[in-house]
Every structure is written in C-alpha cells, then in structure tokens.
Design a protein around this motif. Structure first.
Motif, short mmCIF file in Angstrom:
data_model
loop_
_atom_site.label_atom_id
_atom_site.label_comp_id
_atom_site.label_asym_id
_atom_site.label_seq_id
_atom_site.Cartn_x
_atom_site.Cartn_y
_atom_site.Cartn_z
N GLY A 614 45.62 31.36 42.19
CA GLY A 614 46.09 29.98 42.19
C GLY A 614 47.15 29.79 41.12
O GLY A 614 47.09 30.40 40.05
N ALA A 615 48.12 28.93 41.40
CA ALA A 615 49.20 28.67 40.44
C ALA A 615 49.40 27.17 40.28
O ALA A 615 49.31 26.41 41.25
CB ALA A 615 50.50 29.34 40.90
N ASN A 616 49.67 26.77 39.03
CA ASN A 616 50.02 25.38 38.76
C ASN A 616 51.32 25.34 37.98
O ASN A 616 52.06 26.33 37.95
CB ASN A 616 48.89 24.65 38.01
CG ASN A 616 48.60 25.25 36.64
OD1 ASN A 616 49.30 26.15 36.19
ND2 ASN A 616 47.57 24.76 35.99
N LEU A 617 51.57 24.22 37.34
CA LEU A 617 52.83 24.04 36.62
C LEU A 617 52.99 25.05 35.49
O LEU A 617 54.11 25.45 35.15
CB LEU A 617 52.89 22.60 36.07
CG LEU A 617 54.16 22.19 35.34
CD1 LEU A 617 55.33 22.20 36.30
CD2 LEU A 617 54.00 20.81 34.74
N ILE A 618 51.88 25.52 34.91
CA ILE A 618 51.95 26.44 33.77
C ILE A 618 52.23 27.87 34.22
O ILE A 618 53.00 28.60 33.61
CB ILE A 618 50.65 26.36 32.96
CG1 ILE A 618 50.44 24.94 32.45
CG2 ILE A 618 50.69 27.32 31.78
CD1 ILE A 618 51.55 24.42 31.57
N GLY A 619 51.61 28.28 35.31
CA GLY A 619 51.81 29.64 35.78
C GLY A 619 50.70 30.08 36.70
O GLY A 619 49.96 29.27 37.28
N LEU A 620 50.59 31.40 36.84
CA LEU A 620 49.66 32.02 37.77
C LEU A 620 48.34 32.30 37.06
O LEU A 620 48.31 32.92 36.00
CB LEU A 620 50.25 33.32 38.31
CG LEU A 620 49.57 33.95 39.53
CD1 LEU A 620 49.77 33.05 40.74
CD2 LEU A 620 50.15 35.34 39.81
N GLY A 621 47.23 31.84 37.68
CA GLY A 621 45.92 32.07 37.10
C GLY A 621 45.37 33.44 37.46
O GLY A 621 46.05 34.30 38.05
N ASP A 622 44.11 33.66 37.12
CA ASP A 622 43.46 34.93 37.41
C ASP A 622 43.16 35.04 38.90
O ASP A 622 43.04 34.05 39.62
CB ASP A 622 42.16 35.05 36.62
CG ASP A 622 42.41 35.11 35.12
OD1 ASP A 622 43.50 35.57 34.72
OD2 ASP A 622 41.52 34.69 34.35
N ALA A 623 43.04 36.30 39.34
CA ALA A 623 42.71 36.55 40.74
C ALA A 623 41.24 36.27 40.99
O ALA A 623 40.39 36.38 40.10
CB ALA A 623 43.05 37.99 41.10
N SER A 624 40.93 35.93 42.23
CA SER A 624 39.55 35.71 42.61
C SER A 624 38.81 37.05 42.68
O SER A 624 39.43 38.12 42.71
CB SER A 624 39.48 35.02 43.98
OG SER A 624 40.00 35.89 44.98
N THR A 625 37.50 36.97 42.71
CA THR A 625 36.71 38.17 42.96
C THR A 625 37.05 38.68 44.35
O THR A 625 37.16 37.89 45.30
CB THR A 625 35.22 37.84 42.86
OG1 THR A 625 34.96 37.30 41.57
CG2 THR A 625 34.37 39.06 43.10
N PRO A 626 37.25 39.98 44.53
CA PRO A 626 37.57 40.48 45.88
C PRO A 626 36.53 40.04 46.90
O PRO A 626 35.34 39.95 46.62
CB PRO A 626 37.57 42.00 45.69
CG PRO A 626 37.89 42.20 44.25
CD PRO A 626 37.24 41.05 43.53
N SER A 627 37.02 39.71 48.08
CA SER A 627 36.13 39.24 49.13
C SER A 627 35.23 40.36 49.62
O SER A 627 35.41 41.54 49.26
CB SER A 627 36.96 38.71 50.31
OG SER A 627 37.65 39.79 50.94
N ALA A 628 34.29 40.00 50.45
CA ALA A 628 33.48 41.02 51.12
C ALA A 628 34.38 41.83 52.06
O ALA A 628 35.42 41.33 52.51
CB ALA A 628 32.35 40.36 51.89
#
Length: 1247
Positions: A614-628
């Motif tokens: 996910g990304a907002n005005l500040i930048g790119l956040g961490d990635a989600s846990t890999p899906s099943a």
C-alpha cells in the motif's frame, strides 16, 4: 625512646578522639552495598589453581556470600559463580564464569561452551498510558502481560525506572509483581515523581519494555520544590539547595522557607525568618556532631505551598579534618595518624550564588575550596557592574572568614556580577566563576507526533551556568494563557508535550534553570496544529483468490489497518511462482481499487503466491504476508465463488450489521441468496446466523453477547448449492461506542421537508459522512435528495418524497471507531409524514368571521372578514366579479362606493401571511342581491334628501318613569318622525363610534402640564361612553387624583400628576369594539437621559510615570455632554490631561505621566436636557519599588442629575389610516387638556 612513646600516645589520643566523629558522619551517610571491584571471569586448564574475589563497600558493612578458591580445578568446576552482598539497606550481586579446559584439548581450537537460556516471551496485554495527577494524589501504574512459558522457578524480574534511574521501594514508592501483573504505586504524588516511567521485565533471554510519562499538576499555591541536596556540611552550618517548581500557572514565587528536623525527632523548625529569594540557603546554628533532615517550602501571593520531600540525613561535622588525617602503618595493629598540611595557596571557591537580594544589597554564599593547610584562609569578593568598567574589590580592609557575605551600597535597578577569591599566607587563588542565571535557550522547533501530543526540540543556552534543566510551556495560538507542560526540570533538549487538543493550534517556549533562577523565555516556536504525524501505511493483509479462468486470476485484499495519517491511494502487487521462488512485479502503474485481475505471465497448472504493497502520500509501505498458494486452473464448479470484503458496521451491545460484496464467480446459475456464519474469536466452530437465505448483501445479526468478539463469513447460494465461504471478517467487539446515537426521522417545521438526522459521537478532522440506501452509497441526487453537514451533525433531506423513497437508510462516519446507524422508513410512517409536510408547506389561516357585507350611508357596501393570528406583514386581495382591488390597511375590508345592478355575482377575498393562506367568498345572486341592492338604493336616496335641505332638530327627552332616551327628528314643513334608540340601538351606535375612533386613532403623544405630563391620543371622535382602557406594564390604570383619565371630542387623555420613577414603563391605550381591539403604545422608560452604562472601576492603583486611561460607555438622546472634575474642581485640559468622546458613546480621560499629585477622587458627569448621572473613581499613585497600596474599593452609587431645562416634547404627527381619513389636529397646535370634570357631549347611557 621516651619521647617517641609520648608522641605515639598523643597520636593515639587524637585517633580515639576523632574516630567517634567519623562514625557519626558515616552513620549520617548510610547507604546500600556497592561493588567496587566485581568478580572477573577466568579460563584455565584443569589441575590449575584459581581464586576469584571482589571488593564491596557500604554502611553498615555488607555481608558477602561467596569466596571461591580452587587448588586443583577440574572440568566439572566449569560454571557461573555469583557473589551476593547485602546489608539492611539493600542487596547487590556480581557474576563471573570459570571455564576449565581439558589438557588433551590444549593444542586444539578450544570453543567456550555455549550457555543456553530458556527463552521466555513476554507480551503486554494491558499497559499504562500517559498519566496526569495532582500533588498529594495516589497513582498506580499497572501492566498486565502473558509470560510464555510461565515457569515458577524462572519468573522475570520487574525493574521500574524514572527518567532512566532505577527505583527502589520506599515510603513513597511501592512495587508489586507476580501472576502476570506488575504494579508501581506512588503513594503521595510530589513534583519529584514527574518523569518518564519505564517498566523492564528482565529475563535471561532479553527484556520487554514499556514507557509512559507521568505529569504532576499543582494547586494555585506553588508546588513543592524538588531535589533537595546538602552541600558543604561543616561544624555549625550546611548549605541547602533545591530545584524550583514550575510557576507558569500559579503565579510568581516570592521566596522559600527552609525547615530542619533533628534525626530521631519529629519537630520541624523554620530556619529563615524571611523567604529566601534563590534556590540555595546556608543554614547556620547547627550543633556539631548532630544529624539533621531538611525540607523546603515555596511561597507566592496565594500562600505557602506543600513542603518538599525531606533530604537524606546529614551530620554537622568539618569534613576537612578527615581529609587531613594521614595514617602510617607501624606493623601489627598499630597505626600512626598525622595531619597532612599543604604549604600552597588555596584553590578558587566554587558555586558562588546570591542567597538573598534586595534593592541595594545582596547576600553571597559559596563553597570553600578543598583545603588541607593549617594556615588561616580568608576570602576576597569582587563585583562588576554589567556594561560598566572592570572588576572592583569589595572588602579591601576586612578579610572574610566564612563562606557567606553581604555586599551593600549597590545601585538600585543595576545588574551586577560577583566572584570570590580565596587566600592564605602563601598566596591568592584564581577567581571563581561569575554568578549568573543561564541564557535563554535557542530556537524551539515543534513537530507532530500523535493526535494529542507534540515533540518539542530546542538548542541549549549559550551560557548554561550550572544548568539544572528546562521548563516547557504551551499556549493556544492567539491567547496569552500559558500552561506548563512539565513541573519538574527536564534535562534533555527534547520533550513530548501530551494532553493537547486535536486540531487546535499551539505555540511553545522553553526556559532554562539553575540554582540562581530561571532564564529569559526562548522565542516562541512556529504555530503548529496538533494532529498525528504522517507515516507510511501498514501492510495490506488477507490476500484471497476470487476467480481463475486458467489464464488470469482475480485477487482481492484488505486495506492496511493503519493508513499513516494519509489516505492509502495506490497498491502494487508482486507474484511468485512457487516452483521458481522468484518474486516479480505484476503492475507498474498503481492500482486504485482492492480488486485486480492478474493477466499475463501465468502458466496454467502452476501454483502462485501474491503479496501487496500500500502507498500513501509519504511513500510505499511494507508488503503484505504472502498469500496462500493458488493454483492457476479454470474454475468449473457449479456453486458460486466466495463473497469478499466482509465488513461490519452499526455495532451495538447485542447486534451488528454485516456487509459484503457479491462473488465475482456466480457458478452455473444466478445467485439466489446468502448465508452468514459467525464464530467467537479464538474458536474454530462456525454457526449459521440465518436459517433462510437473504437476497441482499447485508444482514443485521442479533442476539450476540456484549463484550465478546466475533468473526463473520458469507456463503453465496445458487440453484446448484452453497458455494465456498468468504475470507472471515476482522474481529468485531460487540459493544456500543460511548455516546452512540441513532438516526432521527421527522418533518422540518419551517420547510416541510422530511429528514433523517444523525449526530456522531466521534469526529476527526478528516471524518466524512457516507449516506446509503439499502447499504449502497447514495450518488444520485437528481430526485431532490440533499445532504447537509455541519460539525458533528449530518442531515439527509427529501425535497420531493414519494413511495420510491421507502427503504432502509444508513450512515457511517469515516476515520472513527465505527460511528454509524440506520433507519427504516415504512409506508405507513411515510404517509403520515407526507400529510404533515403538506400541512406545513400549505398552511391555512383560520377565520373568525367569513366574508360578510354591511350597507353604509350613501348606499356604500362594506365587505369585511376577521382572521385569527395574522401578522403585520399580511397581504390580501378582493375579487368582485373577477376584478381585484387593493386592500386598505387596518381591518380586512373593502368599501364599494357604487353598488349597482352590475355588481351581482360572487365576492372573494384571498389572504396570505407568510406561507399561510386563506380564502372566503360571498355569493350575492338572485333574491339576496336584490335585497342588498334595494337597501343600498334606499340609503342613497335618504342621503340625497337630507343633503338637499332637510333641517334636523334633535330633541332629547328623558322619561323618568321608564328611563328611556328618545330622539325626535322634526322635518320642517311636513314630516315628524320619532325614533327610540335606547338599549341595543344605543349600544350599536357606541360600538360603531368605537370602530371609527379606533381605526382613526393616531399614535400616543406627550404634553407637559402645570402639574406633570399628559398622554394624548387623537382620533376622529371620542366620548367617554366608549369602552377604553389605559394600561401600564399590562396592568390596568384606575382613575385617581394622580392618574386623571379624561378627554374631549378630538382626543383621549391620561394626565400623570407629579410623575416619579415608578411611573416609568410601557403605556398602552386600548379602544374595544365588537370586532377587534385597537391599541396604541408609548414607552416612558426614561432611557433618553444621559447615562453611564459601564466600564469604569471604583479604584485604580498605578505606578508613577505611567499613563492612566479611564474609558467607559455613555448613552442618551440627544447625545449627552461629558465633563470631568478632580476633587470637586473642574478638570482643565492640558498636554497631560486629554478628554475625548468618540461617536457620542465612548468617553475617556487620559493622564500622561502620572505623579503622586494626581492621586484623588475623579468624577465624570454625563448630562443632557433630560438629566444625567455622575460617577466617582478613586486614583492612587505609588512610587516605583514601593509595595502596591491595598486600597479597598468602596462602592459609590451613581448620582442622578435632574434636567436643567423644562422638558419640551414636540407634538406627534397623528395621521389616521388612509381608508378612514380621520381628521388630526394641526401640527403645531397645542392640544389643551379638558378641565377636570368636563363631560363628553354624548348623552349618558340609560340603564
């Protein structure tokens, strides 16, 4: 030998004499054990000898448990060894490891054996937050935790810190730990308790830490001083120092009182008669060898504050004597003790401070240098006037022996610096550091942290001068109400200010402090609005597969829990072929929605995983846990795929509304309904909520347990069966928000619009209202639906409601903890509201009398009606045979001068008062019209006959036996007619006269008479037989000697003889006829005379050479004249005295450069021709430096001034309404009042 024996005897005698004093001093400095030399680890080979030891100090002497000595080590001796030292004041330990190697491994790479500890994980479930308390309160800080594994013999150790200093149990601090709970109890809060509290749960494998700030507030009296310390303990005096409390909100501190208490007693004795001005005070008059406690109390204008916590005990002894003792070993148990003497000049004194200050003198105190010589030592003091020449010695002739001295003959208002030099027979020392407070801190920078706190950082002062710490103040932008953020000096140059209001704008400042006092305030920081600092969003989660056709895959995910303070607008996806274990980007342009179809780059039959950013005005956040792992193969199952985006809203104490979105894959046939399942958090058991399916994407789940957390999932159904369950929702805690409101439905009383209104119990700066119908957001506003939002209120308006508006409406508030509600509009309720809306939009004016007619003289026709409750803004129109006429003012009526054969038809009047309307019609057709026309023609002929020459003789006869009034009308030449007008006929005449008089009555006017004032009302005709009322403030006035009611044929009068203040008020004159009451009103409140409204004080105290401004508001009509006098003498204008009157309302007197001669009583007089008032002000001027005089105000009543000339009120122009055309008296003609007892020419009524 004899001489040596004598010297030894003298030495032993001195030792025996000094040793008890040493013990007394040591006893006053009691302390817990401390390792001076700790145990040291060793690595040796087997069969070696080893000894480990440690050195401990403390009083009383600690008991040490451990002394290890191995003559021949074996490999079994490899271990961790612990030494424990303890006394009555505490316990400490030291550890060391001994590694014993095997001789056969001498030439190999020996590896130290790894010491493995049991890993204990600590998770805090409940922590303490930022805490605010008041002095004297009891505060408990509690942390609850889960310990895994929870081993009875390996419990974690709870260590509490305040500002990184380890806390120990005492009278003020109590600690508890065990059973997964750690508590710290502060039994009686003081300013010393303010700070950052940290709990460390220490285990062998690490520790778990939690911190929060504790603020201590103080009452209006000053708070307790802090950090009491004792310096320079000597035979008969000590120096006590302390840190001052913050006084931003309590008023400046006048000084401090120092108290002492001898150890072993409870009697506190005040040491100083007058308050000490600075945070240091030398206490004299102590008894040598005695131990004392000390405490300090602060004083301000409101009183004496709470005492500080008492100091550690200290003994009154000369410490230098022990330093000069030198012991020489003679062998055995004999020591020779001598005095060490130094033949050099002494060192410079230190910590020079002003312990007391006044306008012309200052008392200095300092810490003597370390001195070993027996030679006498004395001091020299030098002063420097800031901004002037060089240093000047104060005591050139008299040497100073003690570390305290008063310097006199200083110039008032000047700034000085002082320094001290020590001297003996061998020379003079270097000067001490000059005395001064710290300089102001540097630039203050405020940055956002959370929605209730701000991080403050600043540059340290350029001249710290033994800096103790800092005080931080905050203030709402635009106000001057500064509040202290901390009540204990903060040592670092950064501080987090808590307890601020979200969305409010603040400025901050910092002050430095040392023992001499506070520095100047720093410059204010730039204004900062309090809101949470923007951060990167947290990671999305719960990535799920919604559909796959063998070539593409549709995935969905949940948005980040924490947006970072800015909206998450973009998403990026990575994919990974599980067989290849390499991650690749799916999209380069950002994705805006949380539903994406992955096309291309997929191999049928392969297994893939996905992760989302996910990304907002500040930048790119961490990635989600890999899906099943998802297999890329086409879905061919006949049942529907999973629903997605399962959310909840409208959480109450026993219910919740679950929402979802329809599956992407519907299966072999269309979806016919949905089933919702629930499960308690932590349980794997799922149960159905609805036995029969619902055909919409929402469901209200009832019968839940309050306080429990539930998860929900949805299954879609089609003709082939029930499909795959959706991804479970987030846990929903079934508990209503505090203050939660429901939607209110009603009809607006003004516009008649049907509305749904909702007030949110939570609001943030970014909150928005989202209105839905059937839980689908309303986006079409073309059908007359309007949303109005103001603050925490939002309203949904239906401008043109109909049956299509039936259904369930819901509203939710974004950026809150789930503020939401819903309301269902039923058909029956809508029908009732539509009827009410029609009545409001189409109101009807009720009529007392329908449209009627009356034939007047000359054959004129009067059409009239009477309505209830109309306003002065009412409008109306008459329609006669479709011809409208303008209505005259007054009664709703129309007069037709010519009523002829062409007038036959229907007569209608339409009335409109605001939005209210009414209509009335009168049908004059056929016989009804003929009768009216005949009567009109008869009246017209009679009028013409009389006008052409008929003489009228009015003969009044009063028949005593029947008491009947008769009028005889003699027509000259022929006819004699006799008419009886007594009884009802007489009443009808008076009623008609009342109607004519009331319609023509002018406004009330005032005339002056020889005995008072007279109220007059001019009208077309007046007689005392008419029903009239005079009222004062709604109370009916009865005729009396003071209130004379009368009149003449042209007017009615009320004469008030010798009027007083009680006669002021609102006067009403009423004329009553059968159809209505005619009223005229006049205000005699007396507001036109000159008056002082307010703004002036009773007493003013001001220092000489200042400027005094006395300002107030005055009123009067005409505008009054304002004059000022001093001590009953009129004040003459000059450059010093300035008198002004702005806009005829604001009067002021300005005295420039006031002096003692300006003291006295000042009087302001406000006067116009109707009278006025005067007020007194006492002005007291005092010299600079003198105590402000305590002048108690004595309330002086305002004096009312009578009018200086007779009151002349012009006659009011009285004009009758246009339709009535009543005659009014000439404009400037004086209307004389009729003499008392005069009767109206109308004959009296017969009974």
């Amino acid at each position: 030998m004899i001489q040596q024996h004598n010297e030894l005897f003298v030495f032993f005698h001195q030792v025996e004499k000094k040793m008890p004093e040493k013990y007394i001093r040591e006893e006053s400095m009691i302390r817990g054990p401390k390792f001076v030399v700790r145990l040291r680890s060793h690595t040796v080979y087997e069969n070696s000898a080893i000894k480990i030891f440690c050195t401990v100090e403390g009083y009383p002497t600690p008991q040490v448990i451990c002394y290890v000595c191995f003559c021949r080590c074996a490999t079994d001796d490899t271990a961790m060894y612990t030494a424990v030292a303890s006394n009555t004041h505490g316990q400490v330990s030291s550890q060391a490891s001994i590694i014993v190697k095997n001789l056969f491994w001498c030439f190999s790479d020996a590896i130290l054996p790894e010491i493995k500890y049991t890993k204990i994980n600590i998770t805090y479930t409940e922590t303490f937050d930022v805490t605010f308390g008041k002095e004297g309160d009891k505060v408990t800080l509690t942390c609850k935790m889960i310990i895994n594994p929870n081993l009875a013999n390996l419990q974690p150790e709870a260590l509490w810190y305040r500002d990184e200093y380890l806390l120990k149990e005492s009278k003020w601090v109590k600690m508890e730990s065990g059973g997964g709970v750690a508590k710290l109890m502060l039994t009686q809060l003081a300013k010393d308790d303010e700070g950052l509290y940290t709990l460390r749960m220490v285990t062998k494998g690490g520790d778990a830490v939690h911190s929060a700030y504790v603020f201590v507030d103080v009452p209006q009296t000053p708070g307790a001083p802090m950090d009491i310390k004792i310096h320079d303990a000597n035979r008969d005096y000590v120096i006590v120092s302390w840190k001052p409390p913050n006084t931003t909100t309590e008023g400046p501190i006048i000084g401090y009182f120092v108290d002492r208490c001898e150890v072993g007693t409870e009697n506190w004795v005040q040491c100083n008669d007058s308050p000490a001005k600075i945070c240091k005070y030398p206490v004299q008059g102590l008894f040598e060898g005695h131990s004392y406690y000390f405490r300090v109390r602060a004083v301000n204008s409101r009183g004496t504050g709470r005492p500080s916590r008492m100091s550690e005990p200290i003994a009154a002894l000369d410490p230098t004597e022990f330093e000069r003792l030198h012991a020489t070993k003679l062998g055995g148990r004999l020591d020779v003790v001598t005095y060490y003497d130094d033949l050099e000049a002494p060192g410079p004194p230190s910590k020079v401070c002003a312990s007391e200050t006044d306008r012309t003198y200052v008392v200095l105190s300092w810490v003597p240098p370390v001195y070993h010589s027996k030679a006498p030592m004395w001091y020299y003091i030098e002063k420097l006037q800031v901004g002037a020449g060089s240093w000047q010695r104060v005591n050139t002739k008299v040497p100073i022996r003690s570390p305290r001295y008063a310097v006199f003959d200083l110039l008032e208002g000047k700034n000085y610096q002082f320094r001290v030099l020590s001297a003996n027979m061998y020379g003079v020392s270097e000067p001490s550091e000059p005395t001064s407070v710290p300089s102001a801190p540097g630039q203050v920078v405020a940055t956002r942290e959370t929605d209730t706190s701000v991080l403050i950082q600043w540059a340290p002062p350029k001249d710290p001068n033994n800096l103790i710490g800092y005080y931080i103040d905050s203030c709402v932008k635009g106000s001057k109400d500064w509040t202290s953020a901390n009540h204990k000096p903060h040592k670092q140059t950064r501080f987090v200010v808590h307890g601020l209001t979200t969305g409010e704008t603040y400025v901050f400042r910092v002050q430095a402090i040392n023992e001499l006092g506070l520095s100047d305030e720093s410059q204010e920081s730039a204004p900062l609005s309090v809101r949470a600092a923007l951060k990167l969003p947290s990671s999305p989660y719960d990535v799920s597969l919604l559909y796959c056709d063998g070539e593409s895959m549709v995935i969905n995910w949940k948005q980040p829990i924490h947006s970072g303070g800015a909206e998450v607008t973009d998403y990026y996806i990575d994919k990974c072929n599980v067989a290849k274990k390499t991650w690749k980007e799916v999209n380069i342009p950002p994705i805006k929605e949380r539903l994406h179809k992955v096309i291309g780059g997929l191999t049928a039959g392969s297994v893939y995983q996905f992760r989302v950013y996910g990304a907002n005005l500040i930048g790119l956040g961490d990635a989600s846990t890999p899906s099943a792992p998802f297999k890329c193969e086409a879905w061919t199952m006949p049942e529907p795929g999973p629903a997605y985006d399962v959310t909840f809203t409208e959480v109450r104490d026993d219910s919740v509304v679950v929402e979802w979105k329809a599956p992407v894959y519907s299966g072999a046939s269309a979806i016919t309904g949905y089933f919702v399942e629930k499960s308690k958090k932590g349980s794997n058991a799922w149960s159905k909520v609805n036995e029969s399916s619902v055909n919409h994407c929402y469901l209200k789940v009832k019968g839940l347990e309050t306080g429990e957390s539930y998860l929900f999932r949805v299954q879609a159904e089609n003709a082939q069966g029930i499909g795959v369950a959706s991804t479970p929702s987030d846990p929903a805690c079934i508990k209503a928000l505090p203050g939660a409101q429901e939607i209110k439905c009603g009809v607006d009383e003004e516009s008649g619009d049907i509305y749904l209104s909702f007030e949110s119990c939570q609001m943030t700066e970014k909150s928005k209202y989202v209105w839905k119908k059937s839980y689908q957001e309303i986006t079409d506003f073309s059908k007359g639906i309007v949303v109005k939002t103001s603050g925490s209120h939002s309203t949904l308006l239906f401008k043109n409601p109909d049956k299509e508006d039936l259904g369930t409406y819901s509203v939710s508030v974004t950026h809150t903890d789930g503020a939401s509600a819903s309301y269902k509009i039923s058909a029956e309720e809508l029908e009732k509201m539509l009827a009410l809306s029609y009545d409001i939009r189409n109101p009807i004016i009720p009529l007392k009398t329908e449209l009627a007619y009356k034939i007047l003289e000359r054959g004129r026709m009067r059409f009239w009606l009477q309505a209830e409750g109309i306003s002065s803004a009412v409008t109306y129109k008459f329609f006669a045979n479709n011809k409208d006429h303008d209505a005259a003012t007054g009664i709703i009526e129309m007069v037709m001068d010519h009523f002829t054969d062409d007038s036959e038809g229907t007569f209608t009047v339409q009335i409109q008062d605001g939005r209210a309307k009414a209509q009335s019609s009168l049908v004059l057709i056929g016989d009804a019209f003929k009768a009216a026309l005949a009567e009109a023609e008869y009246q017209r002929r009679e009028y013409i006959r009389v006008k052409e020459g008929t003489a009228l003789i009015l003969i009044t006869q009063v028949a005593c036996f029947c008491e009947m009034l008769q009028f005889f009308i003699l027509i000259l030449g022929q006819d004699v007619s006799q008419i009886d007008i007594s009884g009802k006929a007489f009443d009808d005449i008076i009623n008609e006269l009342s109607r004519i008089a009331g319609s023509s009555a002018a406004e009330l006017s005032i005339q002056c008479t020889a005995e008072g004032i007279m109220l007059q009302c001019h009208m077309k005709y007046y007689t005392e037989e008419m029903k009239i009322h005079w009222k004062q403030k709604d109370s009916k006035i009865s005729a009396s000697e003071r209130m004379r009611i009368g009149g003449n044929p042209a007017m009615a009068t009320l004469e008030i003889v010798e009027p007083t203040d009680k006669d002021k008020g609102m006067y009403t004159f009423e004329i009553v006829d059968p159809e209505k009451t005619h009223s005229r009103i006049l205000d005699l409140s007396g507001e036109h005379r000159g008056k002082v409204i307010g703004g002036l004080p009773d007493v003013v105290t001001i220092m000489e050479k200042k400027t005094l401004s006395l300002t107030c508001t005055v009123c009067g009509d005409p505008k009054p004249l304002v004059s000022w006098s001093k001590n009953e003498q009129e004040l003459e204008l000059s450059d010093q005295y300035v008198i002004a009157l702005d806009s005829g309302k604001f009067a002021s007197l300005t005295i420039k450069g006031v002096s003692l001669e300006d003291s006295g009583k000042y009087t302001m007089t406000v006067l116009n021709k109707y009278g006025g008032e005067s007020v007194d002000i006492i002005v007291s001027v005092y010299k600079h430096g003198d105590k402000i005089p305590d002048v108690k105000p004595t309330p002086l009543p305002k004096r009312i001034m009578p009018p200086t000339v007779p009151i002349e009120i012009p006659t009011v122009k009285s004009a009758a309404p246009a339709a009535a055309k009543s005659p009014a008296p000439p404009q400037n003609a004086k209307s004389s009042a009729p003499p008392r007892g005069m009767k109206s020419p109308t004959p009296t009524r017969k009974k």
